[in-house]
Design a protein around this motif. Sequence first.
Motif, PDB file in Angstrom:
ATOM      1  N   GLY A  23      -9.843  19.536  10.952  1.00  0.00           N
ATOM      2  CA  GLY A  23     -10.644  20.668  11.406  1.00  0.00           C
ATOM      3  C   GLY A  23     -10.847  20.647  12.907  1.00  0.00           C
ATOM      4  O   GLY A  23     -10.820  19.589  13.540  1.00  0.00           O
ATOM      5  N   GLY A  24     -11.009  21.825  13.486  1.00  0.00           N
ATOM      6  CA  GLY A  24     -11.330  21.941  14.903  1.00  0.00           C
ATOM      7  C   GLY A  24     -10.148  21.812  15.843  1.00  0.00           C
ATOM      8  O   GLY A  24     -10.335  21.594  17.043  1.00  0.00           O
ATOM      9  N   VAL A  25      -8.925  21.944  15.343  1.00  0.00           N
ATOM     10  CA  VAL A  25      -7.739  21.859  16.195  1.00  0.00           C
ATOM     11  C   VAL A  25      -7.390  23.262  16.698  1.00  0.00           C
ATOM     12  O   VAL A  25      -7.225  24.193  15.907  1.00  0.00           O
ATOM     13  CB  VAL A  25      -6.534  21.258  15.440  1.00  0.00           C
ATOM     14  CG1 VAL A  25      -5.291  21.254  16.311  1.00  0.00           C
ATOM     15  CG2 VAL A  25      -6.859  19.854  14.943  1.00  0.00           C
ATOM     16  N   ALA A  26      -7.273  23.413  18.019  1.00  0.00           N
ATOM     17  CA  ALA A  26      -6.895  24.700  18.598  1.00  0.00           C
ATOM     18  C   ALA A  26      -5.423  24.972  18.304  1.00  0.00           C
ATOM     19  O   ALA A  26      -4.579  24.082  18.422  1.00  0.00           O
ATOM     20  CB  ALA A  26      -7.139  24.711  20.100  1.00  0.00           C
ATOM     21  N   ASP A  69       1.531  26.439  18.874  1.00  0.00           N
ATOM     22  CA  ASP A  69       1.183  25.290  19.706  1.00  0.00           C
ATOM     23  C   ASP A  69      -0.137  24.716  19.208  1.00  0.00           C
ATOM     24  O   ASP A  69      -1.157  25.411  19.204  1.00  0.00           O
ATOM     25  CB  ASP A  69       1.042  25.709  21.173  1.00  0.00           C
ATOM     26  CG  ASP A  69       2.368  26.124  21.775  1.00  0.00           C
ATOM     27  OD1 ASP A  69       3.261  25.261  21.858  1.00  0.00           O
ATOM     28  OD2 ASP A  69       2.515  27.298  22.151  1.00  0.00           O
ATOM     29  N   PHE A  70      -0.093  23.456  18.791  1.00  0.00           N
ATOM     30  CA  PHE A  70      -1.273  22.768  18.274  1.00  0.00           C
ATOM     31  C   PHE A  70      -1.773  21.786  19.323  1.00  0.00           C
ATOM     32  O   PHE A  70      -1.018  20.918  19.770  1.00  0.00           O
ATOM     33  CB  PHE A  70      -0.914  21.984  17.003  1.00  0.00           C
ATOM     34  CG  PHE A  70      -0.385  22.823  15.873  1.00  0.00           C
ATOM     35  CD1 PHE A  70      -1.239  23.294  14.896  1.00  0.00           C
ATOM     36  CD2 PHE A  70       0.960  23.119  15.774  1.00  0.00           C
ATOM     37  CE1 PHE A  70      -0.751  24.046  13.837  1.00  0.00           C
ATOM     38  CE2 PHE A  70       1.464  23.869  14.724  1.00  0.00           C
ATOM     39  CZ  PHE A  70       0.600  24.339  13.752  1.00  0.00           C
ATOM     40  N   GLU A  71      -3.024  21.894  19.723  1.00  0.00           N
ATOM     41  CA  GLU A  71      -3.632  20.961  20.683  1.00  0.00           C
ATOM     42  C   GLU A  71      -4.285  19.827  19.896  1.00  0.00           C
ATOM     43  O   GLU A  71      -5.461  19.892  19.553  1.00  0.00           O
ATOM     44  CB  GLU A  71      -4.662  21.689  21.537  1.00  0.00           C
ATOM     45  CG  GLU A  71      -4.069  22.733  22.447  1.00  0.00           C
ATOM     46  CD  GLU A  71      -5.113  23.432  23.299  1.00  0.00           C
ATOM     47  OE1 GLU A  71      -6.190  22.838  23.558  1.00  0.00           O
ATOM     48  OE2 GLU A  71      -4.856  24.575  23.685  1.00  0.00           O
ATOM     49  N   VAL A  72      -3.527  18.776  19.624  1.00  0.00           N
ATOM     50  CA  VAL A  72      -4.013  17.717  18.746  1.00  0.00           C
ATOM     51  C   VAL A  72      -4.714  16.572  19.479  1.00  0.00           C
ATOM     52  O   VAL A  72      -5.467  15.823  18.864  1.00  0.00           O
ATOM     53  CB  VAL A  72      -2.885  17.175  17.842  1.00  0.00           C
ATOM     54  CG1 VAL A  72      -2.335  18.280  16.957  1.00  0.00           C
ATOM     55  CG2 VAL A  72      -1.774  16.538  18.634  1.00  0.00           C
ATOM     56  N   GLU A  73      -4.480  16.429  20.782  1.00  0.00           N
ATOM     57  CA  GLU A  73      -5.093  15.314  21.504  1.00  0.00           C
ATOM     58  C   GLU A  73      -6.622  15.311  21.422  1.00  0.00           C
ATOM     59  O   GLU A  73      -7.220  14.263  21.142  1.00  0.00           O
ATOM     60  CB  GLU A  73      -4.628  15.295  22.954  1.00  0.00           C
ATOM     61  CG  GLU A  73      -5.088  14.057  23.701  1.00  0.00           C
ATOM     62  CD  GLU A  73      -4.434  13.940  25.058  1.00  0.00           C
ATOM     63  OE1 GLU A  73      -4.203  12.803  25.487  1.00  0.00           O
ATOM     64  OE2 GLU A  73      -4.154  14.982  25.689  1.00  0.00           O
ATOM     65  N   PRO A  74      -7.305  16.441  21.641  1.00  0.00           N
ATOM     66  CA  PRO A  74      -8.770  16.413  21.527  1.00  0.00           C
ATOM     67  C   PRO A  74      -9.254  16.013  20.124  1.00  0.00           C
ATOM     68  O   PRO A  74     -10.258  15.315  19.986  1.00  0.00           O
ATOM     69  CB  PRO A  74      -9.188  17.847  21.866  1.00  0.00           C
ATOM     70  CG  PRO A  74      -8.067  18.390  22.688  1.00  0.00           C
ATOM     71  CD  PRO A  74      -6.829  17.738  22.142  1.00  0.00           C
ATOM     72  N   LYS A  79     -11.821  11.693  17.003  1.00  0.00           N
ATOM     73  CA  LYS A  79     -11.763  10.749  15.879  1.00  0.00           C
ATOM     74  C   LYS A  79     -11.883   9.316  16.364  1.00  0.00           C
ATOM     75  O   LYS A  79     -12.612   8.514  15.787  1.00  0.00           O
ATOM     76  CB  LYS A  79     -10.435  10.918  15.121  1.00  0.00           C
ATOM     77  CG  LYS A  79     -10.568  11.591  13.802  1.00  0.00           C
ATOM     78  CD  LYS A  79      -9.249  11.653  13.061  1.00  0.00           C
ATOM     79  CE  LYS A  79      -8.768  10.292  12.702  1.00  0.00           C
ATOM     80  NZ  LYS A  79      -7.573  10.276  11.865  1.00  0.00           N
ATOM     81  N   GLN A  80     -11.172   8.993  17.460  1.00  0.00           N
ATOM     82  CA  GLN A  80     -11.214   7.634  18.000  1.00  0.00           C
ATOM     83  C   GLN A  80     -12.608   7.313  18.541  1.00  0.00           C
ATOM     84  O   GLN A  80     -13.130   6.225  18.312  1.00  0.00           O
ATOM     85  CB  GLN A  80     -10.169   7.466  19.096  1.00  0.00           C
ATOM     86  CG  GLN A  80     -10.069   6.032  19.595  1.00  0.00           C
ATOM     87  CD  GLN A  80      -9.010   5.873  20.659  1.00  0.00           C
ATOM     88  OE1 GLN A  80      -8.927   6.689  21.573  1.00  0.00           O
ATOM     89  NE2 GLN A  80      -8.203   4.841  20.552  1.00  0.00           N
ATOM     90  N   GLU A 101       0.395  17.204  22.077  1.00  0.00           N
ATOM     91  CA  GLU A 101       0.575  18.595  21.664  1.00  0.00           C
ATOM     92  C   GLU A 101       1.748  18.641  20.702  1.00  0.00           C
ATOM     93  O   GLU A 101       2.691  17.863  20.815  1.00  0.00           O
ATOM     94  CB  GLU A 101       0.906  19.493  22.858  1.00  0.00           C
ATOM     95  CG  GLU A 101      -0.133  19.471  23.949  1.00  0.00           C
ATOM     96  CD  GLU A 101       0.381  20.099  25.243  1.00  0.00           C
ATOM     97  OE1 GLU A 101       1.553  20.542  25.296  1.00  0.00           O
ATOM     98  OE2 GLU A 101      -0.395  20.138  26.195  1.00  0.00           O
ATOM     99  N   VAL A 102       1.703  19.577  19.787  1.00  0.00           N
ATOM    100  CA  VAL A 102       2.819  19.808  18.880  1.00  0.00           C
ATOM    101  C   VAL A 102       3.180  21.281  18.989  1.00  0.00           C
ATOM    102  O   VAL A 102       2.327  22.145  18.776  1.00  0.00           O
ATOM    103  CB  VAL A 102       2.450  19.452  17.420  1.00  0.00           C
ATOM    104  CG1 VAL A 102       3.583  19.812  16.476  1.00  0.00           C
ATOM    105  CG2 VAL A 102       2.084  17.971  17.299  1.00  0.00           C
ATOM    106  N   ALA A 103       4.433  21.548  19.350  1.00  0.00           N
ATOM    107  CA  ALA A 103       4.922  22.927  19.450  1.00  0.00           C
ATOM    108  C   ALA A 103       6.001  23.130  18.392  1.00  0.00           C
ATOM    109  O   ALA A 103       6.993  22.391  18.366  1.00  0.00           O
ATOM    110  CB  ALA A 103       5.473  23.203  20.838  1.00  0.00           C
ATOM    111  N   ILE A 104       5.794  24.094  17.540  1.00  0.00           N
ATOM    112  CA  ILE A 104       6.734  24.399  16.469  1.00  0.00           C
ATOM    113  C   ILE A 104       7.286  25.799  16.710  1.00  0.00           C
ATOM    114  O   ILE A 104       6.518  26.763  16.817  1.00  0.00           O
ATOM    115  CB  ILE A 104       6.041  24.352  15.086  1.00  0.00           C
ATOM    116  CG1 ILE A 104       5.286  23.032  14.886  1.00  0.00           C
ATOM    117  CG2 ILE A 104       7.045  24.623  13.973  1.00  0.00           C
ATOM    118  CD1 ILE A 104       6.134  21.799  14.989  1.00  0.00           C
TER     119      ILE A 104
END
Length: 131
Positions: A23-26, A69-74, A79-80, A101-104
């Motif tokens: 949850g909360g992923v841009a 484009d998924f901003e997964v780092e935040p 989580k960490q 980042e993940v770009a599909i």
Amino acid sequence: MSTSTTASVSTHILDTSIGRPAGGVAVHLSARGGRRGDWQALGGSATDTDGRCKDLPALPEGTTHVRLDFEVEPYFAKKQADAQQDAPANRDSGPAVFFPEVAITFTVVPGEHYHVPLLLNPFGYSVYRGS
């Protein structure tokens, strides 16, 4: 919603490191018409507590290629940080995530719906065309 002249897109994210939705992923959506067309940013959303983006913008008529484009780092940094707060003795000085980042990018045809799930963990990811 897809029409006979447009396609539609939805997505969700499962964090496979914990077996739960992320949850909360841009998430940002872009589209273009043709292989050499310019990308047009259409807008974005964020995943809900079920890991789903339910309000991505509609694709314009003539769209042939779509990019999510998924901003997964935040997400992983939070989580960490939460884990370190719960167990400070287990701090790891390494990065929270290998892919920030993940770009599909995928092709679409009018009249079709494309559900593109992202299976995610801190050091890898996988995607597929769902239903």
